[in-house]
Design a protein around this motif. Structure first.
Motif, mmCIF file in Angstrom:
data_model
loop_
_atom_site.group_PDB
_atom_site.id
_atom_site.type_symbol
_atom_site.label_atom_id
_atom_site.label_comp_id
_atom_site.label_asym_id
_atom_site.label_seq_id
_atom_site.Cartn_x
_atom_site.Cartn_y
_atom_site.Cartn_z
ATOM 1 N N LEU A 88 -2.064 12.581 -5.336
ATOM 2 C CA LEU A 88 -1.573 11.731 -6.422
ATOM 3 C C LEU A 88 -2.468 10.510 -6.564
ATOM 4 O O LEU A 88 -3.057 10.037 -5.584
ATOM 5 C CB LEU A 88 -0.132 11.281 -6.153
ATOM 6 N N SER A 89 -2.538 9.985 -7.768
ATOM 7 C CA SER A 89 -3.260 8.736 -7.993
ATOM 8 C C SER A 89 -2.488 7.575 -7.369
ATOM 9 O O SER A 89 -1.306 7.706 -7.012
ATOM 10 C CB SER A 89 -3.435 8.490 -9.490
ATOM 11 N N GLY A 90 -3.152 6.400 -7.274
ATOM 12 C CA GLY A 90 -2.485 5.229 -6.705
ATOM 13 C C GLY A 90 -1.260 4.823 -7.495
ATOM 14 O O GLY A 90 -0.226 4.448 -6.928
ATOM 15 N N GLY A 91 -1.361 4.903 -8.840
ATOM 16 C CA GLY A 91 -0.213 4.550 -9.668
ATOM 17 C C GLY A 91 0.961 5.486 -9.460
ATOM 18 O O GLY A 91 2.117 5.057 -9.398
ATOM 19 N N MET A 92 0.687 6.787 -9.345
ATOM 20 C CA MET A 92 1.770 7.744 -9.120
ATOM 21 C C MET A 92 2.361 7.579 -7.727
ATOM 22 O O MET A 92 3.574 7.697 -7.541
ATOM 23 C CB MET A 92 1.249 9.167 -9.321
ATOM 24 N N GLN A 93 1.519 7.301 -6.735
ATOM 25 C CA GLN A 93 2.041 7.040 -5.392
ATOM 26 C C GLN A 93 3.006 5.861 -5.405
ATOM 27 O O GLN A 93 4.075 5.920 -4.780
ATOM 28 C CB GLN A 93 0.887 6.759 -4.426
ATOM 29 N N GLN A 94 2.623 4.802 -6.120
ATOM 30 C CA GLN A 94 3.494 3.632 -6.152
ATOM 31 C C GLN A 94 4.804 3.950 -6.857
ATOM 32 O O GLN A 94 5.872 3.478 -6.454
ATOM 33 C CB GLN A 94 2.771 2.462 -6.837
ATOM 34 N N ASP A 113 0.839 -1.193 0.000
ATOM 35 C CA ASP A 113 0.000 0.000 0.000
ATOM 36 C C ASP A 113 0.874 1.244 0.000
ATOM 37 O O ASP A 113 1.443 1.607 1.035
ATOM 38 C CB ASP A 113 -0.905 -0.007 1.237
ATOM 39 N N PRO A 114 1.007 1.929 -1.127
ATOM 40 C CA PRO A 114 1.879 3.111 -1.156
ATOM 41 C C PRO A 114 1.374 4.231 -0.271
ATOM 42 O O PRO A 114 2.158 5.025 0.250
ATOM 43 C CB PRO A 114 1.875 3.514 -2.634
ATOM 44 N N ALA A 115 0.056 4.320 -0.064
ATOM 45 C CA ALA A 115 -0.489 5.386 0.762
ATOM 46 C C ALA A 115 0.001 5.274 2.206
ATOM 47 O O ALA A 115 0.256 6.279 2.872
ATOM 48 C CB ALA A 115 -2.015 5.364 0.714
ATOM 49 N N SER A 116 0.160 4.047 2.698
ATOM 50 C CA SER A 116 0.629 3.869 4.071
ATOM 51 C C SER A 116 2.145 3.985 4.170
ATOM 52 O O SER A 116 2.685 4.163 5.261
ATOM 53 C CB SER A 116 0.177 2.508 4.614
ATOM 54 N N ALA A 117 2.844 3.877 3.034
ATOM 55 C CA ALA A 117 4.301 3.990 3.041
ATOM 56 C C ALA A 117 4.767 5.434 2.948
ATOM 57 O O ALA A 117 5.932 5.728 3.217
ATOM 58 C CB ALA A 117 4.892 3.179 1.889
ATOM 59 N N VAL A 167 6.268 6.849 -6.864
ATOM 60 C CA VAL A 167 7.044 7.646 -5.915
ATOM 61 C C VAL A 167 7.745 6.738 -4.913
ATOM 62 O O VAL A 167 8.931 6.933 -4.592
ATOM 63 C CB VAL A 167 6.135 8.660 -5.194
ATOM 64 N N VAL A 168 7.027 5.730 -4.406
ATOM 65 C CA VAL A 168 7.628 4.790 -3.450
ATOM 66 C C VAL A 168 8.782 4.038 -4.110
ATOM 67 O O VAL A 168 9.840 3.821 -3.500
ATOM 68 C CB VAL A 168 6.567 3.815 -2.912
ATOM 69 N N PRO A 225 3.464 -5.257 -4.883
ATOM 70 C CA PRO A 225 3.527 -3.836 -5.236
ATOM 71 C C PRO A 225 2.431 -3.368 -6.181
ATOM 72 O O PRO A 225 2.265 -2.170 -6.371
ATOM 73 C CB PRO A 225 4.898 -3.710 -5.915
ATOM 74 N N THR A 226 1.680 -4.287 -6.786
ATOM 75 C CA THR A 226 0.674 -3.861 -7.769
ATOM 76 C C THR A 226 -0.748 -4.225 -7.370
ATOM 77 O O THR A 226 -1.681 -3.991 -8.136
ATOM 78 C CB THR A 226 0.964 -4.481 -9.148
ATOM 79 N N THR A 227 -0.951 -4.799 -6.180
ATOM 80 C CA THR A 227 -2.297 -5.151 -5.744
ATOM 81 C C THR A 227 -3.153 -3.888 -5.649
ATOM 82 O O THR A 227 -2.772 -2.915 -5.020
ATOM 83 C CB THR A 227 -2.262 -5.854 -4.378
ATOM 84 N N GLY A 228 -4.322 -3.927 -6.253
ATOM 85 C CA GLY A 228 -5.225 -2.788 -6.218
ATOM 86 C C GLY A 228 -5.012 -1.789 -7.337
ATOM 87 O O GLY A 228 -5.784 -0.833 -7.455
ATOM 88 N N LEU A 229 -3.968 -1.972 -8.173
ATOM 89 C CA LEU A 229 -3.729 -1.041 -9.268
ATOM 90 C C LEU A 229 -4.494 -1.492 -10.517
ATOM 91 O O LEU A 229 -4.758 -2.672 -10.715
ATOM 92 C CB LEU A 229 -2.232 -0.960 -9.595
ATOM 93 N N ASP A 230 -4.840 -0.522 -11.360
ATOM 94 C CA ASP A 230 -5.472 -0.839 -12.634
ATOM 95 C C ASP A 230 -4.519 -1.662 -13.499
ATOM 96 O O ASP A 230 -3.304 -1.639 -13.316
ATOM 97 C CB ASP A 230 -5.818 0.441 -13.391
#
Length: 682
Positions: A158-164, A102-106, A166-167, A184-189
């Protein structure tokens, strides 16, 4: 499997235990693996198998109640378990990096992106100006174009893809020798997932970085990894080159995982997905023999009493007494699908949405999230709804459920009668007819209530079941989702992810609905649980004649379960039609791009109709065709200035919103669909 100082990573006989309620629960047993320089190694297995514990042990990020019982972990020849605090800090700053699920939590929600990436360079002695320039360069490396703007944004902007990305940029800022990627890609389009994997592959080649890739998605493992290890109940049960393991699995557990996947051409009408009987053992629940024996159709007394030794054939190895017979594992599901009534589309639709739009914001700054969407759903039918994040899928689902009110001018009908936009204005019979299953059962189920109360409340309020009949009806429901009476007294926190989703399904059916809206119901589940939930939904549909609106970014599952498919992009319906026709073409260029990024078990994804950039913001939606800013087949000014109508596709009921005639779209489809068909696994 002995440790080698030349390897980027070498794990030897690792055993790990967690202290819980006065007991040591062994979660890893005799795990040994190695990753060569610039090699990518995949680790697969169900939830609870110990995958994340392996990753945390490698970087020594284990929680305080964890204890390494025995074993060695060498990163670049250095024993991680023997390092002091300062040496460990230097190792993390120079050699090993992790990317979490989850990039949002990282990411720190209170700090701007530039500050968070810049901290890495400031710690190395760079000035503030140098750190910002280096952070911008890292964003460029992960294909984020608008560097200065992103550096000044907060994570939630940022979108989920951009957050990932960035991480990943933060992880790569240290030029690591070993990169650990935990789901690293769970939940991504599908499109963002493909871009992320492309990025990881490119950076691996540029930096000669070794990768430990943890995932429950076997197709992703096939695409990005050289070798794979299969983990079950804390023990490595099979290992070898990805292509060989997936083509010729030699452990029954690997065979079971592969059978759970919906392959091209496999639909609910042909055969149910196979699944793995039973559940994985609880942490610390050790058996003297093979840990998979209680769930294995090939197990005998020797399997239940003696742990198998490694059986090596060429570069492939498995821990099974019957490795040569692994692929003869009996199926757990019948070969024939449950009998279901044919969908009668000559009858009026059960649900009809006409000209539905949704606008957020005020008159000065309107945001058009949905624009003139019309679709119908017939009794006993499954309509799949696909599109990237931000396309309006969940907004449409919430409007149908009455959780959001559509704009004026649109109309909803249920069984031919007007359906109010707000659930508060709907009649009780209409409320019970439309139920939902959400993506995350943890947030959908009240964790303080027992399963009995969660389902029983719906029986009372929507089902109107008399008190004398409630227990019988409750048992029928819980058994219909393959749970038993003991689960009724448990709370969600005491259930596995798959069991919680089964409870959510039972609750949805407690009110005897006519339509169930399934919003990403399987995206976070293991492949074995995904197969079980898809089979369950199919069985319940055959039993009750219920209709589904099935929302997912997993196109393989959408194809398996759906009768028809609708494709949304930036709030517009770009294509709708029978599932087989939508998947075989002609496609809208956007549909073609979505289908072409679906990975298969042979490791490739064929020639991709690449999409430039991300889906635009609904705040500044493009004029004309909303897809023209990313379309690889853009015609010119007509696409920029004029919105195309929905026009007939290849057969009745198939419609495509595009200026390119269907015949011309078909001419460009063969290569894409042919590549997609070639992506099937064993």
């Amino acid at each position: 499997m002995s440790p080698d100082t030349a390897d980027a990573l070498s794990v030897h006989n690792l055993e790990l235990a967690y202290r819980w309620r006065g007991r040591d629960l062994l979660v890893l047993r005799d795990v040994s693996l190695r990753i060569a320089p610039a090699e990518s190694y995949g680790l697969v297995g169900e939830s609870g198998s110990g995958k994340t514990s392996v990753a945390l042990a490698i970087a020594r990020y284990l929680p305080p109640n964890a204890r390494v019982v025995r074993g060695r972990i060498l990163v670049g020849g250095r024993d991680v378990l023997a390092l002091g605090r300062e040496e460990l800090r230097r190792l993390r700053a120079t050699t090993i990096a992790m990317v979490y699920q989850d990039p949002a939590s990282a990411l720190n929600p209170c700090l701007r992106i530039g500050t968070q990436i810049g901290e890495i360079f400031r710690a190395r002695g760079s000035s503030a100006h140098q750190a910002r320039a280096a952070a911008a360069a890292m964003l460029a490396r992960v294909r984020i174009a608008d560097h200065e703007s992103v550096l000044d944004r907060y994570p939630h902007q940022l979108s989920g893809g951009m957050q990932q990305r960035v991480v990943i940029a933060m992880a790569l800022s240290i030029d690591p020798r070993l990169l650990v990627l935990d789901e690293p890609t769970t939940g991504l389009d599908a499109t963002v997932e493909a871009e992320t994997l492309d990025l990881i592959g490119q950076l691996r080649r540029e930096l000669a970085t070794s990768i430990l890739f943890i995932s429950h998605n076997l197709a992703l493992i096939s695409r990005i990894c050289d070798r794979v290890g299969v983990l079950y109940a804390g023990a490595l049960v099979e290992e070898g080159p990805v292509a060989e393991v997936f083509r010729d699995p030699r452990h029954p557990y690997t065979v079971g995982l592969l059978r759970c996947l919906p392959l091209p051409g496999h639909t609910k009408d042909r055969a149910p997905l196979d699944s793995i009987a039973g559940l994985p053992p609880s942490p610390g629940d050790l058996t003297p023999g093979c840990p998979f024996a209680p769930r294995c159709g090939l197990a005998d007394d020797r399997c239940r009493s003696t742990m198998p030794a490694w059986d090596e054939v060429g570069r492939q190895a498995s821990r099974c007494h019957h490795s040569e017979r692994a692929q003869s594992l009996p199926r757990t599901m019948p070969a024939q699908p449950p009998a279901a009534a044919a969908v009668d589309r000559s009858a009026p639709p059960l649900l009809r949405a006409t000209g539905v739009s949704k606008t957020f914001g005020g008159a000065r700054h309107p945001v058009h999230v949905l624009q003139d969407v019309s679709l119908s759903l017939w009794a006993g039918e499954t309509l799949g709804l696909v599109g990237e994040s931000g396309s309006g899928k969940t907004t449409l689902a919430r409007i149908l459920l009455g959780l959001l009110t559509p704009d004026e001018g649109g109309a909803l009908q249920l069984q031919g009668a007007a359906l109010a936009g707000s659930s508060r204005a709907r009649r009780p019979e209409q409320l019970k007819s439309l139920q939902s299953i959400f993506q995350n059962p943890d947030s959908a189920l009240n964790r303080s209530h027992t399963v009995r109360r969660l389902i029983g409340r719906v029986l009372v309020r929507l089902g109107r079941v008399p008190k004398a009949d409630r227990r019988t009806r409750l048992l029928e429901l819980i058994r219909s989702v393959k749970l038993d009476e003991r689960h009724l007294e448990l709370r969600p926190r005491e259930l596995s992810g798959g069991a919680k989703q089964r409870v959510a399904v039972a609750r949805a059916f407690a009110g005897e609905p006519r339509i169930v809206v399934c919003d990403e119901p399987i995206s976070a589940l293991d492949v074995s649980v995904q197969a079980a939930i898809l089979n369950l939904l199919t069985e319940l549909q055959a039993m009750h004649g219920v209709s589904y609106l099935f929302i997912s970014h997993d196109l393989a599952s959408v194809r398996y379960v759906s009768d028809r498919i609708a494709v949304l992009y930036l709030g517009r319906l770009l294509e709708i039609g029978p599932a087989e026709r939508v998947f075989s073409g002609p496609h809208h260029p956007y549909t073609a791009a979505l289908l072409s990024v679906v990975p298969g078990l042979n490791g490739g994804i064929g020639q991709r109709a690449r999409l430039a950039g991300e889906i635009p913001s609904a705040i500044r939606a493009p004029g004309g065709c909303v897809f023209h800013t990313r379309c690889p087949r853009k015609l010119g000014p007509v696409c920029e200035q004029l919105e195309p109508p929905l026009h007939p596709g290849a057969e009745p009921g198939h419609q495509i919103r595009c200026h390119i005639p269907a015949a011309d779209l078909q001419d460009d489809t063969h290569g894409v669909s042919g590549a997609a068909a070639a992506r099937g696994g064993p």
